[in-house]
Scaffold this active site. Structure first.
Site, PDB file in Angstrom:
ATOM      1  N   GLU A 120       1.068   3.830   1.902  1.00  0.00           N
ATOM      2  CA  GLU A 120       1.604   4.205   3.211  1.00  0.00           C
ATOM      3  C   GLU A 120       2.786   3.315   3.600  1.00  0.00           C
ATOM      4  O   GLU A 120       3.819   3.809   4.059  1.00  0.00           O
ATOM      5  CB  GLU A 120       0.510   4.091   4.284  1.00  0.00           C
ATOM      6  CG  GLU A 120      -0.674   5.006   4.067  1.00  0.00           C
ATOM      7  CD  GLU A 120      -1.815   4.363   3.270  1.00  0.00           C
ATOM      8  OE1 GLU A 120      -2.963   4.800   3.454  1.00  0.00           O
ATOM      9  OE2 GLU A 120      -1.558   3.447   2.467  1.00  0.00           O
ATOM     10  N   HIS A 157       0.862  -1.180   0.000  1.00  0.00           N
ATOM     11  CA  HIS A 157       0.000   0.000   0.000  1.00  0.00           C
ATOM     12  C   HIS A 157       0.904   1.237   0.000  1.00  0.00           C
ATOM     13  O   HIS A 157       2.067   1.172   0.408  1.00  0.00           O
ATOM     14  CB  HIS A 157      -0.894   0.018   1.229  1.00  0.00           C
ATOM     15  CG  HIS A 157      -1.942  -1.042   1.222  1.00  0.00           C
ATOM     16  ND1 HIS A 157      -3.015  -1.014   2.078  1.00  0.00           N
ATOM     17  CD2 HIS A 157      -2.109  -2.154   0.455  1.00  0.00           C
ATOM     18  CE1 HIS A 157      -3.792  -2.058   1.853  1.00  0.00           C
ATOM     19  NE2 HIS A 157      -3.258  -2.775   0.879  1.00  0.00           N
ATOM     20  N   CYS A 195      -2.026  -0.639   7.377  1.00  0.00           N
ATOM     21  CA  CYS A 195      -1.180   0.549   7.297  1.00  0.00           C
ATOM     22  C   CYS A 195      -1.111   1.263   8.648  1.00  0.00           C
ATOM     23  O   CYS A 195      -0.057   1.788   9.014  1.00  0.00           O
ATOM     24  CB  CYS A 195      -1.678   1.481   6.206  1.00  0.00           C
ATOM     25  SG  CYS A 195      -1.453   0.790   4.553  1.00  0.00           S
ATOM     26  N   CYS A 209      -5.757   1.960   6.091  1.00  0.00           N
ATOM     27  CA  CYS A 209      -6.429   0.730   6.508  1.00  0.00           C
ATOM     28  C   CYS A 209      -5.792   0.233   7.811  1.00  0.00           C
ATOM     29  O   CYS A 209      -4.821   0.808   8.304  1.00  0.00           O
ATOM     30  CB  CYS A 209      -6.309  -0.331   5.409  1.00  0.00           C
ATOM     31  SG  CYS A 209      -4.629  -0.980   5.190  1.00  0.00           S
TER      32      CYS A 209
END
Length: 181
Positions: A58, A56, A89, A86
């Site tokens: 992040e 992801h 993350c 999420c």
């Protein structure tokens, strides 16, 4: 801590990165890591590029920066994200000891767009466990939501296979979906 205009600038940069990721055939998410008013690293979601469900925006941003700077603890850093982090993350943000997170699109807004089952997002994990992380958002949600205009929501696996069929990266490792690699 950044001023309001700096906050908006860095958040718009994260949104621009999300647009870039989408244009490159990746998931439409971006992240910018800021220290003392300076963007020190930025990343886009690379789950499809790398065939890695953990990449992801992040996590890519945090991981790449920590490796390059030889730092593990990022106290007094701010992470700007195009969408609320999420749970995965949020765990990475906590592990890296990032002090502040600013996001554009909330998980609830994102869930409404994709008409999927609701996800709780990572904000609760960030603010309620251990040393709380300052979380600000949603900010500039109209700009963040624009990234998803006409976006086709489907599983990552389906997007990955569609991308490969269109001539995407062919370096996927062997596995049940790719037994000849």
């Amino acid at each position: 801590m950044e001023s309001q205009s700096e906050t908006e600038h860095f958040l718009r940069l994260a949104i621009a990165l999300a647009k870039q990721a989408r244009a490159q055939g990746n998931e439409p998410f971006g992240a910018v890591l800021v220290y003392d008013g300076i963007a020190v690293h930025q990343a886009t979601d690379r789950t499809l590029d790398l065939c890695d469900p953990l990449m992801h925006a992040e996590i890519a941003c945090i991981s790449e920066y920590c490796r390059a700077s030889h730092q593990i603890a990022l106290e007094n850093y701010t992470l700007y994200t195009s969408c609320e982090p999420c749970e995965m993350c949020a765990g990475a943000i906590r592990s890296a000891k990032i002090s502040r997170v600013v996001f554009s699109v909330s998980q609830a807004m994102f869930d409404q767009l994709r008409s999927g089952s609701p996800n709780c997002g990572g904000t609760r994990l960030l603010v309620e466990s251990g040393s709380p992380v300052e979380v600000i958002g949603p900010l500039l949600p109209e700009e963040g939501l624009a990234v998803f205009q006409d976006y086709v929501f489907e599983s990552k696996q389906a997007r990955y296979h569609r991308r490969m069929a269109a001539g995407g990266h062919q370096d996927a490792p062997a596995g049940p979906e790719n037994p000849d690699r």
